[in-house]
Write a protein that holds these residues in place. Structure first.
Motif, short mmCIF file in Angstrom:
data_model
loop_
_atom_site.label_atom_id
_atom_site.label_comp_id
_atom_site.label_asym_id
_atom_site.label_seq_id
_atom_site.Cartn_x
_atom_site.Cartn_y
_atom_site.Cartn_z
N UNK A 93 0.81 -1.23 0.00
CA UNK A 93 0.00 0.00 0.00
C UNK A 93 0.84 1.28 0.00
N UNK A 94 2.03 1.24 0.61
CA UNK A 94 2.88 2.42 0.62
C UNK A 94 4.31 2.02 0.26
N UNK A 95 5.05 3.00 -0.20
CA UNK A 95 6.46 2.77 -0.52
C UNK A 95 7.24 2.42 0.74
N UNK A 96 6.94 3.12 1.82
CA UNK A 96 7.63 2.85 3.08
C UNK A 96 7.46 1.40 3.51
N UNK A 97 6.22 0.90 3.44
CA UNK A 97 5.97 -0.48 3.85
C UNK A 97 6.73 -1.47 2.98
#
Length: 388
Positions: free
Chosen positions: A234-238
């Protein structure tokens, strides 16, 4: 085919998970002097190490040329305690890449109509005649590459398009290179020179144009983009903290771009692109943002934070020197701190010494272009350079 040869073949095919002892044999071959051993070790490294498991050197303001003497004299007179920070110069980009630079930095100004920066006020104040070739190039529409308009404007590649063409030509000729990081500052400041021109603002439209110039210069297969790294997360960080960055077998020969800016500019770039969906550039942001993947931490005092971020999975760029200070005093402490921090990309103004200052220069400890990251992958390379 011998025991180690099978391990090498399996690693080269990317089947590390089922290779078992064979790949262990391939890893041990890293320390051996034969060509087969070195090839086998490279295959093992490519299968096991990710982009953020490396450490390499790059250059700060890679385009920068020292100001012409009459302009530099004006700068000295106007800033007698600060002019030395501008008193450095770089070789052409291709020569820097030949010398082992795997990070480059380009400072951009927006010039959609062309000609805005074709007649620097500093040249006029120094009574320098117009350079017809410079004026012609700077009159072309598109982003220009310079440090401070009107004052510190000389560049070894004047347009963003020209810089990108040089980098792509070099990359195509060296398809096994360590991934090259290109960081960009996007400048929109007021002119410091009497009669100078202010830089145009970098808004979302300007950043759309910037992405378009990158896309025109490089096909997607030659880039590492936020979408590539995020995948289905869902996110780049994840994605970065869970799955991680691409393995070297996929990342070699590719380029990644990062917007090295503060919150205002990052917000303009991210607008309409949550977690950088559809964007080509990574962005410098804090560790908790959904777009977090790349972080600029330039100061020696950032060392503990850098190490923590590198261990977590982020990609970090730092500096070994700044403002010519370390070179003038031949002080290597900041350089040592930068390498020990684990930052993947360590930037410098001195890949080779400036003989007028000192012997100060920055190269990887032990030589080579890229090595196993001392924080994330110490000892995994068996003495083998990731890129000799």
């Amino acid at each position: 085919m011998g025991f180690r040869s099978w391990g090498c073949l399996i690693a080269g095919l990317g089947l590390a998970a089922i290779a078992g002892p064979a790949l262990a044999g391939c890893h041990l071959a890293a320390a051996r002097a034969t060509e087969a051993g070195r090839g086998c070790a490279t295959a093992w490294i490519d299968a096991h190490l990710a982009l953020n498991d490396i450490q390499t050197v790059g250059t700060h303001n890679s385009y920068h040329l020292r100001a012409a003497p009459p302009v530099l004299a004006l700068i000295k007179a106007a800033a007698p305690t600060r002019w030395q920070a501008l008193d450095y110069t770089h070789d052409p980009l291709a020569q820097q890449l030949d010398a082992g630079a795997r990070a480059l930095e380009l400072d951009l100004v927006y010039d959609p109509q062309g000609g805005r920066y074709a007649h620097p006020a500093g040249a006029r104040l120094a009574h320098l005649p117009d350079d017809p070739a410079y004026v012609a190039t700077m009159s072309q529409p598109g982003f220009k590459v310079l440090h401070i308009q009107d004052i510190d404007y000389r560049s070894n590649c004047l347009t963003f398009r020209a810089c990108l063409a040089i980098i792509r030509t070099w990359s195509e000729a060296h398809p096994r290179h360590t991934p090259i990081l290109i960081t960009m500052n996007t400048n929109d400041e007021k002119s410091l020179a009497p009669g100078g021109v202010d830089e145009l603002p970098f808004d979302t439209a300007a950043y759309d144009a910037l992405d378009a110039e990158v896309a025109a210069a490089f096909p997607h297969r030659e880039l590492i983009t936020p979408d590539d790294v995020r995948g289905a997360y869902p996110t780049l960080r994840e994605a970065v903290l869970t799955r991680g960055w691409p393995k070297l077998r996929k990342a070699r020969g590719r380029i990644l771009f990062a917007l090295d800016e503060g919150p205002k500019h990052v917000a303009a770039y991210v607008a309409g692109h949550p977690s950088l969906r559809g964007r080509l550039l990574f962005v410098n942001t804090d560790e908790g943002a959904p777009e977090a993947a790349y972080i600029t931490l330039n100061e020696a005092s950032d060392a503990a934070r850098i190490t923590k971020d590198v261990r977590a999975g982020f990609l970090v760029r730092t500096r070994a020197d700044a403002d010519t200070v370390e070179a003038r005093t031949n002080n290597v402490s900041r350089r040592a701190t930068a390498f020990a921090s684990g930052a993947q990309y360590v930037s410098t103004d001195y890949m080779s010494p400036d003989a007028a200052l000192s012997d100060y220069a920055v190269a990887l400890p032990g030589g080579g272009v890229a090595r196993c990251n001392p924080v994330r992958a110490a000892g995994l390379c068996g003495g083998q350079a990731i890129e000799p």
